[in-house]
Design an enzyme around this catalytic site. Structure first.
Site, PDB file in Angstrom:
ATOM      1  CB  THR A 156     -44.212  26.026  42.953  1.00 12.61           C
ATOM      2  OG1 THR A 156     -44.142  27.316  42.361  1.00 12.61           O
ATOM      3  CG2 THR A 156     -45.677  25.692  43.243  1.00 12.61           C
ATOM      4  CE  LYS A 183     -46.304  29.590  43.727  1.00 12.15           C
ATOM      5  NZ  LYS A 183     -46.360  29.165  42.276  1.00 12.15           N
ATOM      6  CB  THR A 197     -48.140  29.955  38.391  1.00 10.42           C
ATOM      7  OG1 THR A 197     -48.727  29.293  37.355  1.00 10.42           O
ATOM      8  CG2 THR A 197     -47.789  29.072  39.557  1.00 10.42           C
ATOM      9  CD  GLU A 279     -39.029  29.050  37.505  1.00 10.68           C
ATOM     10  OE1 GLU A 279     -39.881  28.303  38.002  1.00 10.68           O
ATOM     11  OE2 GLU A 279     -38.919  29.231  36.278  1.00 10.68           O
ATOM     12  CG  ASN A 402     -38.395  26.902  33.834  1.00 12.04           C
ATOM     13  OD1 ASN A 402     -39.398  26.501  34.414  1.00 12.04           O
ATOM     14  ND2 ASN A 402     -37.808  28.046  34.135  1.00 12.04           N
ATOM     15  CB  THR A 407     -37.913   9.708  30.900  1.00 11.63           C
ATOM     16  OG1 THR A 407     -36.539   9.687  30.534  1.00 11.63           O
ATOM     17  CG2 THR A 407     -38.651  10.722  30.079  1.00 11.63           C
TER      18      THR A 407
END
Lengths: 407, 407
Positions: A156, A183, A197, A279, A402, A407
């Site tokens: 991801t 992952k 995750t 990350e 993150n 939008t």
């Protein structure tokens, strides 16, 4: 940084085929549906997250392993959607994908092991996965290219594939191969329990019964995946699956020293690759906690340090601010005598008996922790408990990744 | 954001004088030495950090309160150096500063209450503080200008003064005044126990015995300073001190409803000001947890959410990603049934019974959490336990502030 080794064909355990296709779950259109098919249903062991909120595939996977007595013929993994907080509908979609996968690849539905990773709370479009099954079937293979595609499709926010392999030769000249793939880059603080995750899949061609496989997996996970943290967030989807095809012909039990060592090596290598690709990570830190009253107390100290935003940002700035580490030890909940705590950055003594070390050389310490990987060793001076733990820094890039929302 | 109100002269409790000078501890040369002198030794109550590593001034302050039976004549606070992890030498320096302060301002050494805030592990230059005492004495005063200088000098990475005042009139027309001042922007997750780098000082002119004062303080702190977190790092220096001069003449006991309410209002106002001025903060979030099996369980859930980097970065990005909140609830350690959890952002229902709410309007939710202050309400559906907790987002600016290190 730790690089992703390439796994050549001859190191892949026999008995498994791999593939991956684009099913249209990832908005990018990149491969997002990865599949493993065992020639004969493999012996299986799994561990799942201890988070009380768990995704639909964990419910179904647990149920299937129980029904099949620990046998897996097909592993189906989608990235881009966690199928979590999706209610009964999420479970139904997962079951349907498993049923259609068994119809496509053979075996029973209960021999299909599902995994999902991605956003939480959005319905999984199971029809896209089902529609991609025929293409996936036409594309199965045993080459390192096929394995690499599997390793790539499950990613991801990861920036690179994470794979690891070990093999050994028995006294009578037979080979046992173990290969792992995983992952995970965020929401990483796996706390796996036997019934996680981050997703990790380990394959071997040894002959191992499911019970022995579970014991071996539990032992390996405890000192590898359960000893890492990127951000302290324990996911709803973490899963580690270990499959043994038996195709290599070597029988292994739960006490087999060489197998345990090789499995531990693969699990630790994968776990460290996750931290290194975390990350926004720019530094990987190995914490070595010693002198605790117990191993559990040592682990508590390691986690307090690994989860301290102030410690992690100091590392990002290569700031040898050991006061923040001492403060984290102090609030870890462990009974310590601050006057007995000593801290080293590599071989550099920074803090001795709770105060600045007489030999503290700030410039040397700064240079040492400017390396992409370094070690922080802490002696609590209270007993013989210890642990090793791998974590990382907290950078502005982690926040950017993150906090990005358009939008 | 919450603004720092100005406290006019007539709201300052009588019986106290304030000042602040530059002693040369802060490299910037800004005021860094703040002093309060009570006309007569005041009745005192204090609470300190639960961190097992505590700074020298906490050791000395605790000892002085015990020796004096809860009496404080002088409060000396330096910013720029925490005098923590400085060993016996740190304690000796602190004692010397207290001795010289009592010689300067009167009273006994045991009636001097010391505080320090700033970097950990660096020897405190006590001689600089001692040299600044005469200037401080010449500069004492009872005006709001003097009080504001005290409030300013105790700041470190704070961007603004934090002050609050309440007063009430008794049935027979007498006034009781309470004024509070505090600092703190990072390493903020106070866990104060009666025996905390947040510093808070609250002053009143009521007549209150030290035991009653301690009971009143404990009650007020538990629902205010102990209900906030910026980064989850519990400091080595956190301290809250409450002084009652008695100069107003109104006698108050531990059950006095109006005083309790006014004290709680000042403490909560100060606590919220700390969160609003937290390092890099762009959003202040009030968490309202309901339906837990106990208040303690509700607090555990609030802390898991308040300490989740993924939840906090989503807030920074005004991303209504409630899945991260649900995941944090799941790993909080609290026994929950995910299918009974519901989440609201203000009046917007986001998650109902563990899944996306039918009325979830992502754009409206995004607009709501784009405000500088917003509320997240969670119903766990398990019981009647609840809590309120204040926290903030995690921004790239927080990382910049704490990762900045120049060699």
């Amino acid at each position: 940084m730790i690089s992703s080794p390439h796994i050549p064909d001859f190191l892949l355990p026999s008995g498994f085929q791999f593939t991956a296709v684009s099913a249209g779950i990832k908005p990018s259109g990149k491969p997002d549906f990865a599949i493993v098919v065992a020639d004969e249903a493999a012996s299986a062991a799994a561990m799942f997250t201890s988070n009380r909120v768990t995704a639909a595939p964990l419910t179904v996977g647990r149920e299937h392993l129980r029904s099949s007595g620990g046998r897996v013929k097909v592993v189906v993994v989608n990235a881009g959607n966690a199928n979590c907080a999706t209610g009964e509908a999420g479970v139904a979609v997962c079951r349907e994908v498993c049923a259609r996968a068994s119809a496509t690849f053979g075996g029973e539905t209960m021999e299909v092991f599902p995994s999902s990773t991605g956003i939480i709370g959005v319905p999984l479009p199971g029809d896209k996965l089902i529609a991609a099954l025929p293409l996936a079937k036409s594309d199965l293979g045993r080459t390192s290219g096929h394995f690499d595609r599997f390793a790539h499709a499950i990613l991801t926010t990861d920036t690179r594939r994470k794979v690891s392999a070990r093999h050994f030769t028995t006294a009578d000249g037979q080979q046992v191969k173990i290969v792992g793939v995983c992952k995970g880059a965020g929401m990483i603080h796996p706390q796996l329990v036997p019934h996680a995750t981050m997703l990790a899949y380990i394959f071997t061609d040894a002959v191992i019964a499911p019970e022995a496989l579970q014991a071996l997996l539990g032992e390996a996970v405890e000192s590898s995946f359960n000893r890492i943290s990127i951000d302290g967030d324990t996911s709803t989807n973490d899963t580690v699956l270990l499959l043994a095809s038996g195709a290599g012909g070597v029988t292994v039990d739960a006490t087999h020293a060489e197998f345990r060592e090789a499995l531990y090596a693969v699990a630790t290598d994968l776990a460290k690759q996750i931290v290194a690709d975390g990350e926004g990570v720019t530094h990987v830190i190995e914490l070595q906690i010693e002198g605790a009253t117990s191993d559990a107390e040592a682990l508590k100290v390691a986690k307090a340090i690994a989860h301290s935003p102030l410690v992690k940002t100091a590392w990002a700035g290569t700031d040898p601010n050991w006061g923040r580490i001492l403060a984290a030890i102090g609030y870890s909940g462990v009974h310590i005598d601050p006057d007995r705590v000593s801290i080293w950055f590599g071989e550099h003594e920074i803090c001795r008996n709770g105060g600045r070390s007489a030999s503290f050389d700030e410039a040397a310490a700064h240079t040492y922790i400017s390396q992409p990987e370094f070690r922080v060793r802490i002696d609590l001076g209270a007993g013989h408990g210890s642990c090793r733990f791998w974590t990382c820094d907290l950078t502005a890039e982690y926040v950017r990744i993150n906090a990005s929302y358009s939008t």
